[in-house]
Design a protein around this motif. Structure first.
Motif, PDB file in Angstrom:
ATOM      1  N   SER A 196       1.141  -9.845  -1.933  1.00 46.11           N
ATOM      2  CA  SER A 196       1.115 -11.195  -1.409  1.00 46.11           C
ATOM      3  C   SER A 196       2.276 -11.411  -0.449  1.00 46.11           C
ATOM      4  CB  SER A 196       1.217 -12.184  -2.571  1.00 46.11           C
ATOM      5  OG  SER A 196       1.235 -13.502  -2.099  1.00 46.11           O
ATOM      6  N   PRO A 197       2.046 -12.026   0.715  1.00 41.29           N
ATOM      7  CA  PRO A 197       0.812 -12.595   1.235  1.00 41.29           C
ATOM      8  C   PRO A 197       0.106 -11.663   2.235  1.00 41.29           C
ATOM      9  CG  PRO A 197       2.621 -13.352   2.567  1.00 41.29           C
ATOM     10  CD  PRO A 197       3.192 -12.338   1.599  1.00 41.29           C
ATOM     11  N   TYR A 198       0.312 -10.365   2.105  1.00 42.35           N
ATOM     12  CA  TYR A 198      -0.214  -9.421   3.093  1.00 42.35           C
ATOM     13  C   TYR A 198      -1.588  -8.891   2.699  1.00 42.35           C
ATOM     14  CZ  TYR A 198       4.846  -9.364   3.781  1.00 42.35           C
ATOM     15  OH  TYR A 198       6.150  -9.725   3.952  1.00 42.35           O
ATOM     16  N   GLU A 199      -2.395  -8.618   3.719  1.00 41.97           N
ATOM     17  CA  GLU A 199      -3.659  -7.927   3.508  1.00 41.97           C
ATOM     18  C   GLU A 199      -3.401  -6.471   3.151  1.00 41.97           C
ATOM     19  OE1 GLU A 199      -7.625  -8.909   5.922  1.00 41.97           O
ATOM     20  OE2 GLU A 199      -5.910  -8.540   7.206  1.00 41.97           O
ATOM     21  N   THR A 200      -4.335  -5.880   2.428  1.00 38.56           N
ATOM     22  CA  THR A 200      -4.284  -4.438   2.212  1.00 38.56           C
ATOM     23  C   THR A 200      -5.040  -3.758   3.346  1.00 38.56           C
ATOM     24  OG1 THR A 200      -6.326  -4.405   0.920  1.00 38.56           O
ATOM     25  CG2 THR A 200      -4.252  -4.740  -0.284  1.00 38.56           C
ATOM     26  N   LEU A 201      -4.733  -2.494   3.548  1.00 38.61           N
ATOM     27  CA  LEU A 201      -5.411  -1.724   4.588  1.00 38.61           C
ATOM     28  C   LEU A 201      -6.906  -1.631   4.303  1.00 38.61           C
ATOM     29  CD1 LEU A 201      -5.065  -0.132   7.158  1.00 38.61           C
ATOM     30  CD2 LEU A 201      -4.447   1.874   5.800  1.00 38.61           C
ATOM     31  N   ALA A 202      -7.275  -1.502   3.033  1.00 42.18           N
ATOM     32  CA  ALA A 202      -8.693  -1.423   2.681  1.00 42.18           C
ATOM     33  C   ALA A 202      -9.427  -2.706   3.067  1.00 42.18           C
ATOM     34  CB  ALA A 202      -8.845  -1.158   1.184  1.00 42.18           C
ATOM     35  N   ALA A 234      11.433 -13.665   0.961  1.00 43.37           N
ATOM     36  CA  ALA A 234      10.578 -14.055  -0.149  1.00 43.37           C
ATOM     37  C   ALA A 234       9.177 -14.348   0.344  1.00 43.37           C
ATOM     38  CB  ALA A 234      11.151 -15.295  -0.832  1.00 43.37           C
ATOM     39  N   ALA A 235       8.195 -13.961  -0.432  1.00 36.44           N
ATOM     40  CA  ALA A 235       6.800 -14.190  -0.066  1.00 36.44           C
ATOM     41  C   ALA A 235       6.196 -15.207  -1.006  1.00 36.44           C
ATOM     42  CB  ALA A 235       6.014 -12.881  -0.154  1.00 36.44           C
ATOM     43  N   PRO A 236       5.320 -16.077  -0.488  1.00 37.49           N
ATOM     44  CA  PRO A 236       4.667 -17.047  -1.347  1.00 37.49           C
ATOM     45  C   PRO A 236       3.828 -16.363  -2.411  1.00 37.49           C
ATOM     46  CG  PRO A 236       4.311 -17.557   0.982  1.00 37.49           C
ATOM     47  CD  PRO A 236       4.930 -16.200   0.911  1.00 37.49           C
ATOM     48  N   GLU A 237       3.710 -16.962  -3.600  1.00 31.81           N
ATOM     49  CA  GLU A 237       2.865 -16.422  -4.654  1.00 31.81           C
ATOM     50  C   GLU A 237       1.399 -16.666  -4.298  1.00 31.81           C
ATOM     51  OE1 GLU A 237       3.956 -14.671  -7.097  1.00 31.81           O
ATOM     52  OE2 GLU A 237       6.050 -14.979  -6.618  1.00 31.81           O
ATOM     53  N   ASP A 238       0.496 -15.943  -4.954  1.00 30.85           N
ATOM     54  CA  ASP A 238      -0.928 -16.070  -4.671  1.00 30.85           C
ATOM     55  C   ASP A 238      -1.407 -17.503  -4.792  1.00 30.85           C
ATOM     56  OD1 ASP A 238      -1.169 -13.425  -4.143  1.00 30.85           O
ATOM     57  OD2 ASP A 238      -1.922 -12.867  -6.124  1.00 30.85           O
ATOM     58  N   SER A 239      -0.901 -18.220  -5.796  1.00 29.42           N
ATOM     59  CA  SER A 239      -1.380 -19.572  -6.055  1.00 29.42           C
ATOM     60  C   SER A 239      -1.030 -20.542  -4.937  1.00 29.42           C
ATOM     61  CB  SER A 239      -0.796 -20.088  -7.370  1.00 29.42           C
ATOM     62  OG  SER A 239       0.620 -20.099  -7.304  1.00 29.42           O
ATOM     63  N   THR A 240      -0.063 -20.205  -4.110  1.00 25.26           N
ATOM     64  CA  THR A 240       0.331 -21.110  -3.032  1.00 25.26           C
ATOM     65  C   THR A 240       0.053 -20.514  -1.661  1.00 25.26           C
ATOM     66  OG1 THR A 240       2.579 -20.211  -3.037  1.00 25.26           O
ATOM     67  CG2 THR A 240       2.160 -22.120  -4.423  1.00 25.26           C
ATOM     68  N   ARG A 241      -0.709 -19.388  -1.613  1.00 28.66           N
ATOM     69  CA  ARG A 241      -0.925 -18.714  -0.333  1.00 28.66           C
ATOM     70  C   ARG A 241      -1.637 -19.610   0.668  1.00 28.66           C
ATOM     71  NH1 ARG A 241      -4.035 -13.124  -0.539  1.00 28.66           N
ATOM     72  NH2 ARG A 241      -2.378 -12.780  -2.070  1.00 28.66           N
ATOM     73  N   PRO A 298      -4.830 -21.245  11.278  1.00 25.29           N
ATOM     74  CA  PRO A 298      -4.700 -20.681   9.926  1.00 25.29           C
ATOM     75  C   PRO A 298      -5.293 -19.283   9.765  1.00 25.29           C
ATOM     76  CG  PRO A 298      -5.323 -22.991   9.800  1.00 25.29           C
ATOM     77  CD  PRO A 298      -5.379 -22.619  11.252  1.00 25.29           C
ATOM     78  N   HIS A 299      -6.413 -18.985  10.443  1.00 26.36           N
ATOM     79  CA  HIS A 299      -7.038 -17.678  10.241  1.00 26.36           C
ATOM     80  C   HIS A 299      -6.159 -16.537  10.743  1.00 26.36           C
ATOM     81  CE1 HIS A 299      -8.055 -17.540  14.545  1.00 26.36           C
ATOM     82  NE2 HIS A 299      -8.250 -16.259  14.352  1.00 26.36           N
ATOM     83  N   ALA A 300      -5.169 -16.842  11.599  1.00 30.39           N
ATOM     84  CA  ALA A 300      -4.241 -15.825  12.093  1.00 30.39           C
ATOM     85  C   ALA A 300      -3.150 -15.498  11.073  1.00 30.39           C
ATOM     86  CB  ALA A 300      -3.603 -16.280  13.406  1.00 30.39           C
ATOM     87  N   ARG A 301      -3.156 -16.171   9.950  1.00 30.38           N
ATOM     88  CA  ARG A 301      -2.238 -15.908   8.828  1.00 30.38           C
ATOM     89  C   ARG A 301      -0.758 -15.980   9.264  1.00 30.38           C
ATOM     90  NH1 ARG A 301      -4.900 -13.226   4.522  1.00 30.38           N
ATOM     91  NH2 ARG A 301      -2.965 -12.185   3.930  1.00 30.38           N
ATOM     92  N   PRO A 302      -0.342 -17.125   9.836  1.00 30.30           N
ATOM     93  CA  PRO A 302       1.054 -17.235  10.276  1.00 30.30           C
ATOM     94  C   PRO A 302       2.066 -17.124   9.127  1.00 30.30           C
ATOM     95  CG  PRO A 302      -0.051 -19.361  10.396  1.00 30.30           C
ATOM     96  CD  PRO A 302      -1.114 -18.347  10.157  1.00 30.30           C
ATOM     97  N   ALA A 303       1.664 -17.489   7.903  1.00 34.66           N
ATOM     98  CA  ALA A 303       2.590 -17.354   6.778  1.00 34.66           C
ATOM     99  C   ALA A 303       2.893 -15.890   6.496  1.00 34.66           C
ATOM    100  CB  ALA A 303       2.001 -18.015   5.527  1.00 34.66           C
ATOM    101  N   ALA A 304       1.906 -15.013   6.680  1.00 26.36           N
ATOM    102  CA  ALA A 304       2.137 -13.584   6.492  1.00 26.36           C
ATOM    103  C   ALA A 304       3.074 -13.049   7.576  1.00 26.36           C
ATOM    104  CB  ALA A 304       0.810 -12.827   6.512  1.00 26.36           C
TER     105      ALA A 304
END
Length: 332
Positions: free
Chosen positions: A174-180, A117-124, A75-81
């Motif tokens: 969502s569901p991507y990280e920001t560069l910051a 389509a990307a998952p919404e924050d509530s289901t990330r 999970p920490h590898a963020r496969p959904a992203a």
């Protein structure tokens, strides 16, 4: 299913401070692989060795006997992203996501990929867990042939053309990280693990990051989808297109960040050559010009990323690699 995780993966997860779920995931890997293969209706041929550093790659056959790849990641590898990014690209410049899940549905029903389509924050969180459990079913490329097998000049040309296709605008984070957010994690690790001898270089890299991010907050700043870890080894030979990217760790930000890892490909050759420092700066300039990027921003992010990677390598006990990376960072 008997499945021995590749040593490269085990070592990489052990060195990753964010991989607190890695041990439990590795223990469950045979069970997860069997369940994922059943879910996608595929037959496992073999485990790809030496594989990647963030997940397990299984070469599989679908019900109609077409080849595919089943990728399993913690999970920490963020496969959904990763799935969302591959769907967004739709096979243009990257391998195709052959099937994906619908986050938030009662059974996680599978549907054709490519809608982006990307998952919404509530289901990330649920999407991440589901992607980790079921894996990603991907187009099979030719893992034995990457851009690293080409002469350097040709490899860089093909890499530039490939990464250019991946830079698409995004309307939602969502569901991507920001560069910051991503670079803050890297910065925090540098502060925690840097030896006193390299602190001046680290402080400089942190100052460069602050300046780059300050500019990135302007209303007209770039906000595009980036591969995140783009380099020659992440571009494999394909059938429908000559070269396609794999293994993204997607992030939203400016294009210069994506080129900053590519700049240091085949670093050992640069370090061993006469005039390595000037050769490194010429490479930065050539890539920036080829991709219509600001040279100073490419150089700045290259300096930050090389410093972060060098400090991490030293902390993991890989002294030669760490010293080489920090020497390269000092050139910039």
């Amino acid at each position: 299913m008997v499945l021995e995780p590749p040593r490269r993966l085990v070592r990489a997860l052990a060195e990753d401070p964010g991989a607190d779920d890695a041990a439990a995931w590795l223990d469950r890997l045979p069970e997860l692989a069997e369940a994922a293969a059943h879910h996608h209706g595929v037959r496992v041929e073999r485990l790809l060795q030496p594989g990647g550093r963030s997940g397990v790659i299984l070469l599989v056959r679908r019900a109609d006997d077409t080849p595919a790849v089943l990728k399993l990641a913690p999970p920490h590898a963020r496969p959904a992203a990763e799935a969302a990014a591959l769907a967004r690209w739709g096979g243009l410049g990257a391998c195709r996501l052959l099937a994906t899940f619908v986050a938030g549905t009662e059974d996680g029903a599978e549907e054709d990929a490519g809608h982006g389509a990307a998952p919404e924050d509530s289901t990330r969180c649920g999407a991440t867990a589901l992607a980790s459990e079921r894996g990603l079913l991907l187009e099979r490329l030719r893992p034995e042939i990457s851009l690293s097998s080409l002469p350097q000049a040709k490899a860089m040309l093909e890499a530039a053309e490939t990464v250019r296709r991946l830079w698409v605008p995004v309307a939602d984070e969502s569901p991507y990280e920001t560069l910051a957010a991503r670079t803050e994690r890297q910065a925090a690790r540098m502060r925690e693990t840097a030896a006193p001898l390299v602190l001046p270089l680290v402080e400089n890299a942190l100052a460069v990051r602050r300046d780059l991010l300050a500019d990135a907050t302007r209303p007209d700043a770039e906000r595009v989808l980036l591969h995140g870890v783009f380099r020659q080894a992440k571009v494999l030979a394909g059938e429908r297109l000559p070269w396609l990217a794999v293994g993204p760790e997607p992030v939203i930000g400016e294009r210069a960040y994506d080129v900053a890892r590519l700049v240091r490909d085949r670093l050992e050759d640069l370090v061993a050559s006469d005039g390595g420092a000037s050769a490194a700066r010429r490479r930065v300039a050539k890539l920036a010009d080829a991709l219509d990027l600001d040279r100073d921003r490419v150089q700045g992010w290259s300096h930050f990323r090389a410093t972060a990677a060098g400090v991490a390598a030293l902390a993991a006990g890989r002294r030669q690699e760490g010293e080489t990376l920090l020497e390269f960072a000092a050139w910039l």
